[in-house]
Design an enzyme around this catalytic site. Structure first.
Site, PDB file in Angstrom:
ATOM      1  N   GLN A 194       9.799   5.671   3.058  1.00 55.59           N
ATOM      2  CA  GLN A 194       9.772   6.351   4.362  1.00 55.59           C
ATOM      3  C   GLN A 194      10.960   7.288   4.589  1.00 55.59           C
ATOM      4  O   GLN A 194      10.809   8.347   5.179  1.00 55.59           O
ATOM      5  CB  GLN A 194       9.724   5.313   5.486  1.00 55.59           C
ATOM      6  CG  GLN A 194       9.753   5.872   6.896  1.00 55.59           C
ATOM      7  CD  GLN A 194       8.502   6.648   7.249  1.00 55.59           C
ATOM      8  OE1 GLN A 194       7.476   6.097   7.586  1.00 55.59           O
ATOM      9  NE2 GLN A 194       8.571   7.985   7.142  1.00 55.59           N
ATOM     10  N   HIS A 214      -0.424   1.999   7.540  1.00 53.03           N
ATOM     11  CA  HIS A 214       0.887   1.372   7.355  1.00 53.03           C
ATOM     12  C   HIS A 214       0.827   0.009   8.036  1.00 53.03           C
ATOM     13  O   HIS A 214       1.112  -0.108   9.227  1.00 53.03           O
ATOM     14  CB  HIS A 214       1.983   2.234   7.985  1.00 53.03           C
ATOM     15  CG  HIS A 214       2.065   3.614   7.406  1.00 53.03           C
ATOM     16  ND1 HIS A 214       3.104   4.020   6.606  1.00 53.03           N
ATOM     17  CD2 HIS A 214       1.222   4.682   7.480  1.00 53.03           C
ATOM     18  CE1 HIS A 214       2.899   5.276   6.221  1.00 53.03           C
ATOM     19  NE2 HIS A 214       1.761   5.699   6.752  1.00 53.03           N
ATOM     20  N   ASP A 274      -4.210   5.461   9.592  1.00 54.74           N
ATOM     21  CA  ASP A 274      -2.771   5.701   9.451  1.00 54.74           C
ATOM     22  C   ASP A 274      -1.932   4.675  10.211  1.00 54.74           C
ATOM     23  O   ASP A 274      -1.022   4.082   9.650  1.00 54.74           O
ATOM     24  CB  ASP A 274      -2.401   7.135   9.873  1.00 54.74           C
ATOM     25  CG  ASP A 274      -1.082   7.629   9.269  1.00 54.74           C
ATOM     26  OD1 ASP A 274      -0.568   6.991   8.335  1.00 54.74           O
ATOM     27  OD2 ASP A 274      -0.585   8.664   9.737  1.00 54.74           O
ATOM     28  N   HIS A 328      -5.922   4.620   4.188  1.00 49.58           N
ATOM     29  CA  HIS A 328      -4.516   4.973   4.491  1.00 49.58           C
ATOM     30  C   HIS A 328      -4.063   4.334   5.801  1.00 49.58           C
ATOM     31  O   HIS A 328      -4.449   4.765   6.885  1.00 49.58           O
ATOM     32  CB  HIS A 328      -4.354   6.492   4.586  1.00 49.58           C
ATOM     33  CG  HIS A 328      -2.944   6.939   4.730  1.00 49.58           C
ATOM     34  ND1 HIS A 328      -2.327   7.771   3.820  1.00 49.58           N
ATOM     35  CD2 HIS A 328      -1.999   6.670   5.675  1.00 49.58           C
ATOM     36  CE1 HIS A 328      -1.085   8.000   4.199  1.00 49.58           C
ATOM     37  NE2 HIS A 328      -0.862   7.348   5.331  1.00 49.58           N
ATOM     38  N   GLU A 374       3.563  16.475   5.381  1.00 47.50           N
ATOM     39  CA  GLU A 374       3.147  16.080   6.737  1.00 47.50           C
ATOM     40  C   GLU A 374       4.099  16.720   7.739  1.00 47.50           C
ATOM     41  O   GLU A 374       4.968  16.092   8.326  1.00 47.50           O
ATOM     42  CB  GLU A 374       3.155  14.554   6.889  1.00 47.50           C
ATOM     43  CG  GLU A 374       2.490  14.108   8.193  1.00 47.50           C
ATOM     44  CD  GLU A 374       2.628  12.619   8.455  1.00 47.50           C
ATOM     45  OE1 GLU A 374       3.403  11.940   7.755  1.00 47.50           O
ATOM     46  OE2 GLU A 374       1.947  12.142   9.393  1.00 47.50           O
ATOM     47  N   HIS A 420       2.704  10.775   0.655  1.00 51.42           N
ATOM     48  CA  HIS A 420       2.722  11.432   1.964  1.00 51.42           C
ATOM     49  C   HIS A 420       3.188  12.856   1.688  1.00 51.42           C
ATOM     50  O   HIS A 420       4.375  13.089   1.442  1.00 51.42           O
ATOM     51  CB  HIS A 420       3.706  10.730   2.904  1.00 51.42           C
ATOM     52  CG  HIS A 420       3.108   9.556   3.590  1.00 51.42           C
ATOM     53  ND1 HIS A 420       2.698   8.444   2.925  1.00 51.42           N
ATOM     54  CD2 HIS A 420       2.839   9.332   4.912  1.00 51.42           C
ATOM     55  CE1 HIS A 420       2.195   7.583   3.789  1.00 51.42           C
ATOM     56  NE2 HIS A 420       2.267   8.094   5.005  1.00 51.42           N
TER      57      HIS A 420
HETATM   58  N1  17E Z   1       5.300   7.465   8.279  1.00 52.27           N
HETATM   59  C1  17E Z   1       5.104   8.759   7.982  1.00 52.27           C
HETATM   60  O1  17E Z   1       5.959   9.352   7.290  1.00 52.27           O
HETATM   61  N2  17E Z   1       4.022   9.393   8.414  1.00 52.27           N
HETATM   62  C2  17E Z   1       3.122   8.760   9.137  1.00 52.27           C
HETATM   63  N3  17E Z   1       2.053   9.419   9.581  1.00 52.27           N
HETATM   64  C3  17E Z   1       3.322   7.404   9.463  1.00 52.27           C
HETATM   65  C4  17E Z   1       4.424   6.781   9.009  1.00 52.27           C
HETATM   66  C5  17E Z   1       2.330   6.690  10.278  1.00 52.27           C
HETATM   67 FE   FE2 Z   2       0.821   7.724   6.639  1.00 50.31          FE
END
Ligand code: 17E
Ligand code: FE2
Length: 411
Positions: free
Chosen positions: A150, A57, A307, A55, A211, A208
């Site tokens: 995103q 980006h 990440d 994982h 989070e 995702h």
């Molecule tokens: N974008 C997101 O939504 N969450 C993350 N941890 C990263 C990017 C790195």
């Molecule tokens: Fe991520």
């Protein structure tokens, strides 16, 4: 080529490895060198299958502070910073940064990378660049690309269309970001959409998922239910799941049954989520890392990811998965002897399951000769001493080598 005196995957006995035509030709004790065969004696080092970044980006890597720094250290300020950087994205810029990041990973023994790529960009610039690089770099790194929305699927203009375009262009996996959608209803429908898209195009799923430190963020149950009902099962991965840290135990007890039935994979990102989560807490502050021990003990597959490398969400990082494991074991309190010894699985065999690498991954006769050698006798020792990756070999080719540093103590 004969590589001598290796402890393969924490084994107690030394073995030699013969590589011919890019494959593991023979693995055994005290193999005799053939006439004219090159021999390299490691004198008792650890050999592991190649490390796997499950994982990251890559499209955002190496952009921290450009044009602004994330001062609050929250996920949401990170997304705002990235939206500003995204405006000036070019293919050349993405290509240059990803090329640098891939070389950082190579030096630390990583040969497989699953990268999320932001598709909330009407031009899909980063997606185009990553698809080119997946092909150009295929001999040195296997890139798996997730179409990652995103700024949301339902909450971003043409979000669904951009997702489908990215999958048609060649993305390997479908993503989603339920906790960022405007409403709970959008969150559920974005997950339904992502799973249907994966079914339609025969892709993997990596979301995702939750989070956030909001215990009411429950995308995970929807994702797991869809994975179970559609039979996508272990083709589905839930990344981050930091809200699970804050769920009440009674709810987790019920949820666990579904998680086991669904057979989905988990990816935890302990470096980045200890940094991003708990930011609205005073004291005590939550750690915001998902329940790695409990999931593992329930037989659910968990891997660890970095990440970010030096970007709006994380101001550090050198592509070292050792650092990720080190943090993960601390923050998850998994520091028993067996926990430490086996922790390499979080960045190797467990991650291989998530990425669906199949039987060709692993140090076995007949497989492609892809492996790494660490300057340590086992993984406990390697992790503790941050051992150098003396060799990273892919399909029989040496991709990277590091000489162990030697300190001179003057007394
Ligand atoms: N974008 C997101 O939504 N969450 C993350 N941890 C990263 C990017 C790195
Ligand atoms: Fe991520």
């Amino acid at each position: 080529m004969l590589y001598r005196n290796l402890y393969i995957e924490n084994a107690a006995e030394l073995r030699d490895i013969r590589v011919e035509n890019g494959k593991f030709a023979e693995i055994g004790a005290n193999l005799a060198a053939k006439p004219g065969e090159d021999v390299r004696d490691f004198g008792g080092c650890l050999a592991l299958p190649p490390l796997i970044e499950s994982h990251v980006h890559l499209d955002t890597c190496l952009t921290a502070g450009d044009p602004v720094w994330n001062e609050s250290g929250t996920l949401f300020e990170g997304i705002e910073c990235w939206a500003k950087r995204k405006e000036k994205l070019t293919k050349a810029d993405v290509r240059e940064r990803v090329n640098r990041a891939v070389r950082l990973y190579a030096a630390s023994g990583v040969q497989y990378i699953r990268t999320h790529v932001d598709v909330t960009d009407p031009k899909l610039t980063a997606m185009e660049a990553l698809l080119e690089l997946r092909d150009e770099l295929k001999d040195v790194v296997t890139l798996q690309i997730v179409a990652f929305p995103q700024e949301g699927i339902e909450s971003y203009p043409n979000g669904r269309r951009l997702m489908e375009d990215a999958v048609r262009m060649g993305a390997d996996c479908v993503g989603a970001i339920p906790h960022f959608e405007f409403t709970r209803e959008y969150s559920v429908s974005s997950l339904n959409f992502a799973v249907s898209l994966a079914e339609k195009y025969d892709k993997l799923v990596d979301v995702h998922c939750d989070e956030i430190d909001d215990e009411a963020s429950r995308g995970l149950e929807t994702l797991a239910a869809r994975a179970y009902e559609t039979g996508l099962a272990d083709r589905v991965t839930a990344s981050h799941t930091t809200a699970m840290h804050s769920y009440n135990n009674a709810y987790v007890q019920r949820l666990m049954r579904l998680l086991k039935l669904s057979r989905i994979n988990f990816v935890s990102n302990p470096l980045v989520n200890t940094h991003l989560q708990g930011r609205v807490d005073t004291y005590p502050k939550r750690r915001g890392v998902t329940r790695v021990r409990e999931l593992t003990e329930a037989g659910i597959n968990v891997s660890f990811g970095h990440d970010d490398i030096f970007d709006p969400w994380y101001p550090m990082g050198t592509g070292s998965l050792r650092d990720v494991v080190f943090m993960g074991l601390h923050v998850c309190q998994m520091m028993g002897y067996g926990d430490i010894m086996n922790s390499c699985k979080f960045i190797s065999t467990n991650a291989a399951k998530t990425l669906h690498l199949g039987d060709s991954y692993g140090i076995r006769e007949g497989n492609p000769a892809s492996f790494i050698v660490l300057d340590a006798k086992n993984y406990y020792d390697a992790l503790n001493r941050s051992a150098a990756v003396r060799l990273s070999c892919k399909n029989g080719r040496a991709l990277a080598e590091t000489e162990p540093a030697a300190a001179r103590v003057r007394f």
